[in-house]
Design a protein around this motif. Structure first.
Motif, PDB file in Angstrom:
ATOM      1  N   ARG A  12       0.845  -1.184   0.000  1.00  0.00           N
ATOM      2  CA  ARG A  12       0.000   0.000   0.000  1.00  0.00           C
ATOM      3  C   ARG A  12       0.892   1.250   0.000  1.00  0.00           C
ATOM      4  NH1 ARG A  12      -2.851  -3.511  -0.929  1.00  0.00           N
ATOM      5  NH2 ARG A  12      -4.918  -4.035  -0.096  1.00  0.00           N
ATOM      6  N   ASP A  69      -7.408   1.902  -2.282  1.00  0.00           N
ATOM      7  CA  ASP A  69      -8.724   1.255  -2.288  1.00  0.00           C
ATOM      8  C   ASP A  69      -8.832   0.261  -3.442  1.00  0.00           C
ATOM      9  OD1 ASP A  69      -9.392   2.755  -0.100  1.00  0.00           O
ATOM     10  OD2 ASP A  69     -10.496   4.277  -1.231  1.00  0.00           O
ATOM     11  N   ARG A 123      -4.987   7.415  -2.061  1.00  0.00           N
ATOM     12  CA  ARG A 123      -6.024   6.679  -1.316  1.00  0.00           C
ATOM     13  C   ARG A 123      -6.886   5.864  -2.267  1.00  0.00           C
ATOM     14  NH1 ARG A 123      -6.111  11.692   1.468  1.00  0.00           N
ATOM     15  NH2 ARG A 123      -5.374  11.488   3.629  1.00  0.00           N
ATOM     16  N   THR A 124      -7.245   6.473  -3.401  1.00  0.00           N
ATOM     17  CA  THR A 124      -8.051   5.745  -4.378  1.00  0.00           C
ATOM     18  C   THR A 124      -7.296   4.525  -4.897  1.00  0.00           C
ATOM     19  OG1 THR A 124      -9.106   7.822  -5.047  1.00  0.00           O
ATOM     20  CG2 THR A 124      -9.290   5.961  -6.558  1.00  0.00           C
ATOM     21  N   ARG A 184      -9.527  -3.733  -3.280  1.00  0.00           N
ATOM     22  CA  ARG A 184     -10.566  -4.477  -4.011  1.00  0.00           C
ATOM     23  C   ARG A 184      -9.950  -5.585  -4.860  1.00  0.00           C
ATOM     24  NH1 ARG A 184     -12.496   0.872  -4.568  1.00  0.00           N
ATOM     25  NH2 ARG A 184     -11.596   1.064  -6.648  1.00  0.00           N
TER      26      ARG A 184
END
Length: 509
Positions: free
Chosen positions: A234, A252, A248-249, A256
């Motif tokens: 991350r 995310d 951040r996107t 997923r």
């Protein structure tokens, strides 16, 4: 003919500039253009101002000459001037040229008077003298610019004639190059300061763009380290700007993807593990079957069909669990909880010969997915039938409390040992122990129930004791829902109990 290595080298050489470099180049180009435009405009305006100051000084001297001619007196006679020569002499003697200014007086074409050791020696420039020597013939004052091999002049030629005396002219001139030299020096200094400013700006822009683009570099480095088997990396995010939001996107998205790949791997692992058993069973029986023995063939056929049905149910459950990771697995809508519980009860009655009762029912409208909640409750009811005896009681109920909707299924079955209650929601988990019954299921039912609860933002809990039965409770969030509890006596919907208690009691709630 160039080979692959040559193409690779040329591709590397044509690699586009980095974003950081392009940002720096853009900042420097725009800043240079801005500084050049501002400096050029100021330089032009300053040169115009200097020319204006020269013209103003020329006009002032011309005015003084006219005033002297009209109202002045000859110092020698004390009377008005009667001779052009005396007027020019008096004017030349009174006027002190500035540093870059010079004066010449003509009588006809000849230089009569000139400034000495002060200002610009105009008489020493023959090109200038030749160009203005006929100024005495002019009928008006001329202000103009003239460039000679020595310098550029901004001059005023003033024709002079007093009475019938010989005509003359006065030439007032400024060294325009010298006057503009200060402007040039100032803007050369400006150029040096601008160049220094651009250098400082380049350093600052390089450092700041590096800090601003750090999330992008981290994003690229993280993307390079991501593989199919490792999606756990991350990007560290500590800001609130657009790039931080992008990071951040991206995180995310990685989450997923990790969930999707994890579900895929879990599905493949589970399918490979669980489908191997029925396939082995069918294969073994087919290999040992005697085709000439009709009974053996019939039994083997029945076993194969049972195992195929089991594999079909297992595949459906695995696909459902895989879909539970999708964001649209649960689609909530305002749902009447009382009606939902009634529908579950009607369907549960077909699962087995049990005494089905509703102990408490909440009358409220709550945002849930009615199809998935019904599926979860029916799965719990099927488990209750599977692990309880014929004629035993299975209770259903619902309640609203503390902004949560709780729905439960309670049986009087064999129960679950305390040490196994934490793992009953794991995939393929089966209760073990002396009281264990052959379940015949896939071991995925409670996993599906837990997935449905989790996708609602809730949970499922179990309370059980061996030999006394189990109670499974769905706890789903219901913020703002107002409970309107209608406590009923235990409602019997079992047909035999209805017949015993009298017609008309069936379905009373």
């Amino acid at each position: 003919m160039p080979g692959p290595d040559t193409d690779h080298v040329s591709t590397r050489r044509r690699r586009p500039l980095t974003v950081r470099t392009r940002i720096l180049a853009t900042v420097l180009v725009l800043s240079t253009l801005a500084l050049a435009a501002a400096g050029g405009t100021a330089w032009g305006l300053q040169r115009i101002r200097v020319d204006g100051d020269i013209d103003e000084a020329l006009d002032r001297t011309i005015t003084e000459l006219r005033t002297l001619a009209e109202t002045g007196v000859d110092p020698d006679t004390g009377r008005a001037f009667r001779d052009s020569d005396r007027l020019l002499y008096t004017m030349m003697s009174r006027e002190v040229p500035a540093t870059n200014e010079g004066m010449i007086a003509f009588i006809r074409d000849n230089v009569r008077y000139q400034t000495q050791d002060i200002g610009v020696p105009l008489a020493l420039d023959p090109e200038l003298v030749h160009a203005v020597s006929d100024a005495w013939q002019l009928d008006r004052v001329v202000i103009d610019t003239l460039r000679t091999s020595q310098r550029e002049y901004r001059y005023a030629a003033v024709p002079v004639q007093v009475g019938d005396s010989a005509p003359g002219a006065m030439l007032l001139a400024f060294d325009r190059d010298a006057q503009q030299a200060e402007v040039g020096a100032t803007f050369r200094t400006y150029g040096l300061v601008a160049a220094g400013s651009l250098l400082v700006l380049a350093v600052v822009a390089w450092v700041l763009s590096g800090r601003l683009l750090r999330p992008l570099r981290t994003l690229r480095e993280t993307a390079e380290q991501i593989s199919v088997t490792d999606l756990s990396r991350r990007i560290p995010v500590d800001g609130t700007d657009d790039l931080s939001e992008l990071a951040r996107t991206f995180n995310d998205m990685l989450g997923r993807l990790e969930t999707a790949f994890g579900s895929q791997r879990q599905l493949l692992d589970d399918a490979g593990h669980e489908l191997r058993t029925p396939i082995t069973i069918v294969r073994g029986h087919l290999e040992l079957m005697d085709p000439t023995d009709e009974q053996d063939a019939t039994e083997t056929r029945a076993l194969a069909l049972r195992e195929l049905d089991r594999m079909h149910r297992l595949a459906d459950d695995l696909v459902l669990l895989a879909r539970s990771e999708a964001p649209d697995f649960v689609r909530t809508e305002p749902t009447d909880v009382g009606t939902l519980l009634d529908n579950v009860l009607d369907q549960a009655r077909q699962l087995g010969n049990r005494r089905w009762r509703v102990t408490t029912r909440a009358e409220a409208v709550v945002d849930v997915d009615p199809e998935r909640v019904t599926q979860a409750l029916l799965q719990l009811a099927a488990n209750a039938v599977k692990f309880s005896d014929d004629g035993s009681t299975i209770r259903l109920g619902s309640r609203l409390e503390d902004d949560c909707l709780t729905l439960w299924v309670e049986d009087e079955g064999i129960g679950i040992p305390p040490e196994q209650q934490d793992r009953v929601f794991e995939r393929f988990a089966q209760v073990t122990g002396p009281q264990r019954r052959p379940a015949g299921g896939s071991g995925l039912g409670l996993s599906i129930v837990a997935a449905i609860a989790a996708n609602h933002g809730g949970r499922v809990v179990v309370a059980s004791a061996p030999g006394k039965g189990s109670r499974f409770t769905l706890v789903l969030p219901a913020p703002g829902a107002q409970p309107a509890l209608i406590p009923d006596d235990e409602i019997v919907v079992d047909p035999d109990e209805v017949a015993a208690e009298g017609a008309g009691q069936d379905g009373t709630r």
